[in-house]
Design an enzyme around this catalytic site. Structure first.
Site, PDB file in Angstrom:
ATOM      1  N   ASN A   1       0.874  -1.180   0.000  1.00 45.63           N
ATOM      2  CA  ASN A   1       0.000   0.000   0.000  1.00 45.63           C
ATOM      3  C   ASN A   1       0.904   1.221   0.000  1.00 45.63           C
ATOM      4  OD1 ASN A   1      -1.818   2.036   0.502  1.00 45.63           O
ATOM      5  ND2 ASN A   1      -2.367   1.352   2.570  1.00 45.63           N
TER       6      ASN A   1
ATOM      7  N   LYS B   1       0.133   4.217  -0.316  1.00 41.99           N
ATOM      8  CA  LYS B   1      -0.536   5.420   0.228  1.00 41.99           C
ATOM      9  C   LYS B   1      -0.262   6.616  -0.691  1.00 41.99           C
ATOM     10  CE  LYS B   1      -0.316   3.327   4.737  1.00 41.99           C
ATOM     11  NZ  LYS B   1      -0.346   3.467   6.174  1.00 41.99           N
TER      12      LYS B   1
ATOM     13  N   HIS C   1      -9.788   1.420   4.442  1.00 41.89           N
ATOM     14  CA  HIS C   1      -8.537   1.557   5.191  1.00 41.89           C
ATOM     15  C   HIS C   1      -8.777   2.491   6.380  1.00 41.89           C
ATOM     16  CE1 HIS C   1      -4.457   2.692   6.250  1.00 41.89           C
ATOM     17  NE2 HIS C   1      -4.078   1.581   5.663  1.00 41.89           N
TER      18      HIS C   1
ATOM     19  N   GLU D   1      -7.168   4.852   7.483  1.00 40.81           N
ATOM     20  CA  GLU D   1      -6.964   6.283   7.181  1.00 40.81           C
ATOM     21  C   GLU D   1      -8.188   6.867   6.483  1.00 40.81           C
ATOM     22  OE1 GLU D   1      -3.166   5.643   5.280  1.00 40.81           O
ATOM     23  OE2 GLU D   1      -2.387   5.059   7.245  1.00 40.81           O
TER      24      GLU D   1
ATOM     25  N   GLU E   1      -5.992  -4.911  10.471  1.00 42.29           N
ATOM     26  CA  GLU E   1      -4.944  -3.933  10.740  1.00 42.29           C
ATOM     27  C   GLU E   1      -5.234  -3.204  12.050  1.00 42.29           C
ATOM     28  OE1 GLU E   1      -2.822  -2.659   6.915  1.00 42.29           O
ATOM     29  OE2 GLU E   1      -4.591  -1.417   7.059  1.00 42.29           O
TER      30      GLU E   1
ATOM     31  N   GLY F   1       2.032   2.251  10.748  1.00 38.35           N
ATOM     32  CA  GLY F   1       2.976   3.356  10.596  1.00 38.35           C
ATOM     33  C   GLY F   1       3.649   3.770  11.897  1.00 38.35           C
TER      34      GLY F   1
ATOM     35  N   SER G   1       2.892  -2.180  10.333  1.00 40.83           N
ATOM     36  CA  SER G   1       4.347  -2.231  10.554  1.00 40.83           C
ATOM     37  C   SER G   1       4.977  -3.594  10.256  1.00 40.83           C
ATOM     38  CB  SER G   1       4.698  -1.790  11.987  1.00 40.83           C
ATOM     39  OG  SER G   1       4.294  -0.454  12.187  1.00 40.83           O
TER      40      SER G   1
HETATM   41  P1  PGA Z   1       2.445   0.223   7.618  1.00 43.06           P
HETATM   42  O1  PGA Z   1       1.017   0.459   6.923  1.00 43.06           O
HETATM   43  O2  PGA Z   1       2.976  -1.065   7.094  1.00 43.06           O
HETATM   44  O3  PGA Z   1       3.290   1.410   7.198  1.00 43.06           O
HETATM   45  O4  PGA Z   1       2.220   0.185   9.088  1.00 43.06           O
HETATM   46  C1  PGA Z   1       0.116  -0.593   6.748  1.00 43.06           C
HETATM   47  C2  PGA Z   1      -1.170  -0.071   6.171  1.00 43.06           C
HETATM   48  O5  PGA Z   1      -1.590   1.044   6.517  1.00 43.06           O
HETATM   49  O6  PGA Z   1      -1.792  -0.738   5.349  1.00 43.06           O
END
Ligand code: PGA
Length: 256
Positions: free
Chosen positions: A9, A11, A96, A98, A168, A174, A214
């Site tokens: 992803n 982003k 997601h 976000e 998640e 993140g 992460s």
């Molecule tokens: P990350 O993001 O691996 O940077 O923690 C995962 C995600 O948001 O899908």
């Protein structure tokens, strides 16, 4: 029986044709020959054309990070699933955290998008997960059950089987803080039990449930070794070819 799926992803981090080319130039040769793991890159809309052109003769699939549930009309700034399909996009991330937290997407909206994606034959990767305060107050399973009921409302068995779930935990996204393999597995088992109750065991056993939050080359192996973790949704570590490749290889090693 479930093949692992690793989805990067990106982003809003790699969106220009040059950024896509730079990453893929290294990445494509590194993952050549890996055919037992589904590899997906979910890129910003502006990167999809380049991504699709460059990955055409490889097994790498292109995914979008969002879409709207209508096909056409006065929806300024939105992207139609029709455009994605026509473009050659195969996967789409929906719900997601976000999108849920920053852009206030509700379970109801995500459910509409999910049904539309399935109707359009796009493969959805649907995210669910709890916030840190919810985990700390012992509400994780309640939150997951609620999201499962609302986000997947009215999906029939065939639709459910085509859907990839990404668990998640929001506190792990993140932040560098990963759920332990045991913490992740506990929720994956819980999700599978819910699917078994709502549908049947065969359906529950066939749905792929990714972990996200992460994932790094250093923790991928232990996570993917868990029976109910079928790969991952990878943010930060998917931006660099080397780290994404190591994560994909960790998933491949769980098969052999
Ligand atoms: P990350 O993001 O691996 O940077 O923690 C995962 C995600 O948001 O899908």
């Amino acid at each position: 029986m479930r093949s692992p799926i690793i989805a990067g992803n990106w982003k809003m981090n790699r969106g220009t044709p040059d950024e896509v080319k730079e990453m893929l130039k290294k990445f494509i040769p590194q993952v050549k020959g890996i055919d037992l793991v589904d590899i997906v890159i979910c890129a910003p809309f502006t990167a999809l054309q380049t991504l699709i052109e460059i990955t055409k003769k490889t097994g790498i699939k292109a995914g979008a990070q969002n879409m709207y549930f209508e096909e056409k009309g006065a929806f300024t700034g939105e992207i139609s699933p029709n455009f994605l399909k026509d473009f050659g996009v195969e996967y789409v991330i929906l719900g997601h955290s976000e999108r849920r937290d920053i852009f206030k997407e509700s379970d109801e909206l995500i459910n509409k998008k999910l049904k539309k994606a399935l109707y359009m034959d796009l493969k959805p990767i649907v995210c669910i997960g709890e916030h840190l305060n919810e985990r700390e107050s012992g509400k994780t399973k309640g939150v997951i059950e609620y999201q499962m009921n609302e986000t997947f409302k009215d999906l029939n068995i065939e639709e459910m089987k085509k859907t990839v779930i990404a668990y998640e935990p929001i506190w792990a996204i993140g932040t560098g803080k990963t759920a332990t393999p045991e913490q992740a597995e506990e929720i994956h088992v819980f999700i599978r039990d819910l699917l078994s109750q709502k549908y049947d065991k065969e359906t529950a056993d066939s749905v792929r449930i990714q972990y996200g939050g992460s994932i790094k080359p250093s923790n991928a192996k232990d996570l993917f070794n868990k029976e109910n973790i079928d790969g991952g949704l990878v943010g930060g570590a998917s931006l660099q070819a080397d780290s994404l490749t190591q994560i994909i290889k960790a998933a491949e090693n769980t098969i052999k």
